[in-house]
Design a protein around this motif. Sequence first.
Motif, PDB file in Angstrom:
ATOM      1  N   GLY A  10       0.808  -1.213   0.000  1.00  0.00           N
ATOM      2  CA  GLY A  10       0.000   0.000   0.000  1.00  0.00           C
ATOM      3  C   GLY A  10       0.844   1.268   0.000  1.00  0.00           C
ATOM      4  O   GLY A  10       2.041   1.255   0.294  1.00  0.00           O
ATOM      5  N   GLY A  11       0.181   2.372  -0.317  1.00  0.00           N
ATOM      6  CA  GLY A  11       0.856   3.655  -0.386  1.00  0.00           C
ATOM      7  C   GLY A  11       1.462   4.092   0.930  1.00  0.00           C
ATOM      8  O   GLY A  11       2.508   4.756   0.954  1.00  0.00           O
ATOM      9  N   GLU A  12       0.834   3.718   2.043  1.00  0.00           N
ATOM     10  CA  GLU A  12       1.356   4.126   3.354  1.00  0.00           C
ATOM     11  C   GLU A  12       2.734   3.513   3.599  1.00  0.00           C
ATOM     12  O   GLU A  12       3.647   4.185   4.098  1.00  0.00           O
ATOM     13  CB  GLU A  12       0.381   3.704   4.445  1.00  0.00           C
ATOM     14  CG  GLU A  12       0.793   4.183   5.838  1.00  0.00           C
ATOM     15  CD  GLU A  12      -0.243   3.842   6.891  1.00  0.00           C
ATOM     16  OE1 GLU A  12       0.112   3.918   8.097  1.00  0.00           O
ATOM     17  OE2 GLU A  12      -1.396   3.520   6.536  1.00  0.00           O
ATOM     18  N   ILE A  13       2.890   2.239   3.249  1.00  0.00           N
ATOM     19  CA  ILE A  13       4.193   1.580   3.428  1.00  0.00           C
ATOM     20  C   ILE A  13       5.226   2.179   2.479  1.00  0.00           C
ATOM     21  O   ILE A  13       6.370   2.436   2.863  1.00  0.00           O
ATOM     22  CB  ILE A  13       4.067   0.059   3.204  1.00  0.00           C
ATOM     23  CG1 ILE A  13       3.239  -0.571   4.327  1.00  0.00           C
ATOM     24  CG2 ILE A  13       5.446  -0.595   3.121  1.00  0.00           C
ATOM     25  CD1 ILE A  13       3.005  -2.064   4.157  1.00  0.00           C
ATOM     26  N   ILE A  14       4.830   2.403   1.228  1.00  0.00           N
ATOM     27  CA  ILE A  14       5.756   2.986   0.255  1.00  0.00           C
ATOM     28  C   ILE A  14       6.231   4.364   0.723  1.00  0.00           C
ATOM     29  O   ILE A  14       7.427   4.671   0.674  1.00  0.00           O
ATOM     30  CB  ILE A  14       5.092   3.073  -1.131  1.00  0.00           C
ATOM     31  CG1 ILE A  14       4.807   1.669  -1.671  1.00  0.00           C
ATOM     32  CG2 ILE A  14       5.974   3.850  -2.106  1.00  0.00           C
ATOM     33  CD1 ILE A  14       4.015   1.652  -2.956  1.00  0.00           C
ATOM     34  N   ASP A  15       5.305   5.176   1.178  1.00  0.00           N
ATOM     35  CA  ASP A  15       5.684   6.513   1.654  1.00  0.00           C
ATOM     36  C   ASP A  15       6.651   6.424   2.828  1.00  0.00           C
ATOM     37  O   ASP A  15       7.652   7.150   2.879  1.00  0.00           O
ATOM     38  CB  ASP A  15       4.441   7.293   2.079  1.00  0.00           C
ATOM     39  CG  ASP A  15       3.591   7.735   0.894  1.00  0.00           C
ATOM     40  OD1 ASP A  15       4.014   7.513  -0.261  1.00  0.00           O
ATOM     41  OD2 ASP A  15       2.493   8.293   1.124  1.00  0.00           O
ATOM     42  N   ALA A  16       6.352   5.537   3.779  1.00  0.00           N
ATOM     43  CA  ALA A  16       7.196   5.422   4.970  1.00  0.00           C
ATOM     44  C   ALA A  16       8.582   4.901   4.632  1.00  0.00           C
ATOM     45  O   ALA A  16       9.572   5.267   5.277  1.00  0.00           O
ATOM     46  CB  ALA A  16       6.524   4.504   5.993  1.00  0.00           C
ATOM     47  N   LEU A  17       8.666   4.072   3.605  1.00  0.00           N
ATOM     48  CA  LEU A  17       9.943   3.478   3.215  1.00  0.00           C
ATOM     49  C   LEU A  17      10.794   4.447   2.399  1.00  0.00           C
ATOM     50  O   LEU A  17      12.016   4.543   2.605  1.00  0.00           O
ATOM     51  CB  LEU A  17       9.683   2.211   2.406  1.00  0.00           C
ATOM     52  CG  LEU A  17      10.903   1.403   1.976  1.00  0.00           C
ATOM     53  CD1 LEU A  17      11.544   0.728   3.185  1.00  0.00           C
ATOM     54  CD2 LEU A  17      10.502   0.362   0.928  1.00  0.00           C
ATOM     55  N   ILE A  18      10.182   5.169   1.473  1.00  0.00           N
ATOM     56  CA  ILE A  18      10.930   5.927   0.475  1.00  0.00           C
ATOM     57  C   ILE A  18      11.087   7.409   0.808  1.00  0.00           C
ATOM     58  O   ILE A  18      12.182   7.974   0.670  1.00  0.00           O
ATOM     59  CB  ILE A  18      10.268   5.782  -0.914  1.00  0.00           C
ATOM     60  CG1 ILE A  18      10.191   4.303  -1.321  1.00  0.00           C
ATOM     61  CG2 ILE A  18      11.030   6.600  -1.963  1.00  0.00           C
ATOM     62  CD1 ILE A  18      11.529   3.625  -1.461  1.00  0.00           C
ATOM     63  N   LEU A  19      10.023   8.070   1.234  1.00  0.00           N
ATOM     64  CA  LEU A  19      10.091   9.529   1.378  1.00  0.00           C
ATOM     65  C   LEU A  19      11.122   9.989   2.410  1.00  0.00           C
ATOM     66  O   LEU A  19      11.888  10.937   2.137  1.00  0.00           O
ATOM     67  CB  LEU A  19       8.708  10.093   1.692  1.00  0.00           C
ATOM     68  CG  LEU A  19       7.692   9.990   0.543  1.00  0.00           C
ATOM     69  CD1 LEU A  19       6.339  10.544   0.970  1.00  0.00           C
ATOM     70  CD2 LEU A  19       8.194  10.711  -0.705  1.00  0.00           C
ATOM     71  N   PRO A  20      11.212   9.355   3.600  1.00  0.00           N
ATOM     72  CA  PRO A  20      12.268   9.789   4.527  1.00  0.00           C
ATOM     73  C   PRO A  20      13.671   9.553   3.969  1.00  0.00           C
ATOM     74  O   PRO A  20      14.590  10.335   4.227  1.00  0.00           O
ATOM     75  CB  PRO A  20      12.015   8.934   5.772  1.00  0.00           C
ATOM     76  CG  PRO A  20      10.580   8.549   5.693  1.00  0.00           C
ATOM     77  CD  PRO A  20      10.315   8.367   4.229  1.00  0.00           C
ATOM     78  N   LEU A  21      13.844   8.474   3.195  1.00  0.00           N
ATOM     79  CA  LEU A  21      15.149   8.206   2.575  1.00  0.00           C
ATOM     80  C   LEU A  21      15.497   9.313   1.580  1.00  0.00           C
ATOM     81  O   LEU A  21      16.629   9.820   1.561  1.00  0.00           O
ATOM     82  CB  LEU A  21      15.117   6.854   1.872  1.00  0.00           C
ATOM     83  CG  LEU A  21      16.388   6.452   1.121  1.00  0.00           C
ATOM     84  CD1 LEU A  21      17.567   6.303   2.086  1.00  0.00           C
ATOM     85  CD2 LEU A  21      16.167   5.159   0.335  1.00  0.00           C
ATOM     86  N   VAL A  22      14.535   9.703   0.765  1.00  0.00           N
ATOM     87  CA  VAL A  22      14.765  10.788  -0.193  1.00  0.00           C
ATOM     88  C   VAL A  22      15.091  12.085   0.533  1.00  0.00           C
ATOM     89  O   VAL A  22      16.032  12.802   0.171  1.00  0.00           O
ATOM     90  CB  VAL A  22      13.532  10.965  -1.104  1.00  0.00           C
ATOM     91  CG1 VAL A  22      13.693  12.204  -1.988  1.00  0.00           C
ATOM     92  CG2 VAL A  22      13.313   9.722  -1.964  1.00  0.00           C
ATOM     93  N   ASP A  23      14.320  12.386   1.577  1.00  0.00           N
ATOM     94  CA  ASP A  23      14.527  13.637   2.322  1.00  0.00           C
ATOM     95  C   ASP A  23      15.922  13.709   2.936  1.00  0.00           C
ATOM     96  O   ASP A  23      16.504  14.801   3.042  1.00  0.00           O
ATOM     97  CB  ASP A  23      13.473  13.777   3.418  1.00  0.00           C
ATOM     98  CG  ASP A  23      12.082  14.061   2.875  1.00  0.00           C
ATOM     99  OD1 ASP A  23      11.982  14.480   1.708  1.00  0.00           O
ATOM    100  OD2 ASP A  23      11.097  13.854   3.617  1.00  0.00           O
TER     101      ASP A  23
END
Length: 252
Positions: A109-122
Amino acid sequence: MHFSSEKRLDGDVVEREFTLGEIPGILWTPAALSPDAVPTPLILIGHPPLGLGRMYPRLAGRARHYVAEYGFAAATIELPGCGVRPRWAAAEQARADLRRVMESGGAVGGEIIDALILPLVDRAVPEWRAALDELLSLPGIGGPVGYEGGVISIGVRLAVVEPRIVAAGLFAGSLVPAAVFEEARRVTVPLHVLLQWDDEGNDRQAALDLFDAFGSREKTLHANLGGHTGVPQFELDTGARFFARHLTDEPR
């Protein structure tokens, strides 16, 4: 930037390990690099969050090709929370959640994808930009700059916020948050995108949708049959010629 080691590879390539604060990295340059010559272009080489140690053979192979065959400099840095760098709890939890869903055969789901990827990108993008500041200050390296490989969301963000990057070669295959699709519309640099058609860990349609979202006037998609690690060898030279067109005045 502190250099901790130096060795010659194949006689024509110099490899130097460095640290930038707590961030390990590797720089590859032509052995004949001179501060008095025309500054050489630089390619930043991204990689998946598996650690520089595990990724070294593939990274060094790509770097040596760019340096020995085209005279570029190439560099990479360790991603946050990977390799020898400290872990952070939220990222570890996101990875555990991803493994649990994939092992159960469920949809990610999108929630897992966001939690996995967005902090890494930031976290990763400011580190790449800080490394770029230091690399471009070294004698003999002056750009233009290209970015290739790695987590595609990091490449998208860098292409949007870093004006010194003039071309990007991206590898489809990462989980992509919805927010990154919106950022992709702001990408304008020339793009060369690789997609493995049978990549079992990649949502093919999402990769195609992301390619469509890119705002670049020049964008090329190379799709090859095979799984995630089956990228044909000829694509290495295809990507290098793409960078040669955009980082030098010499047609390839």
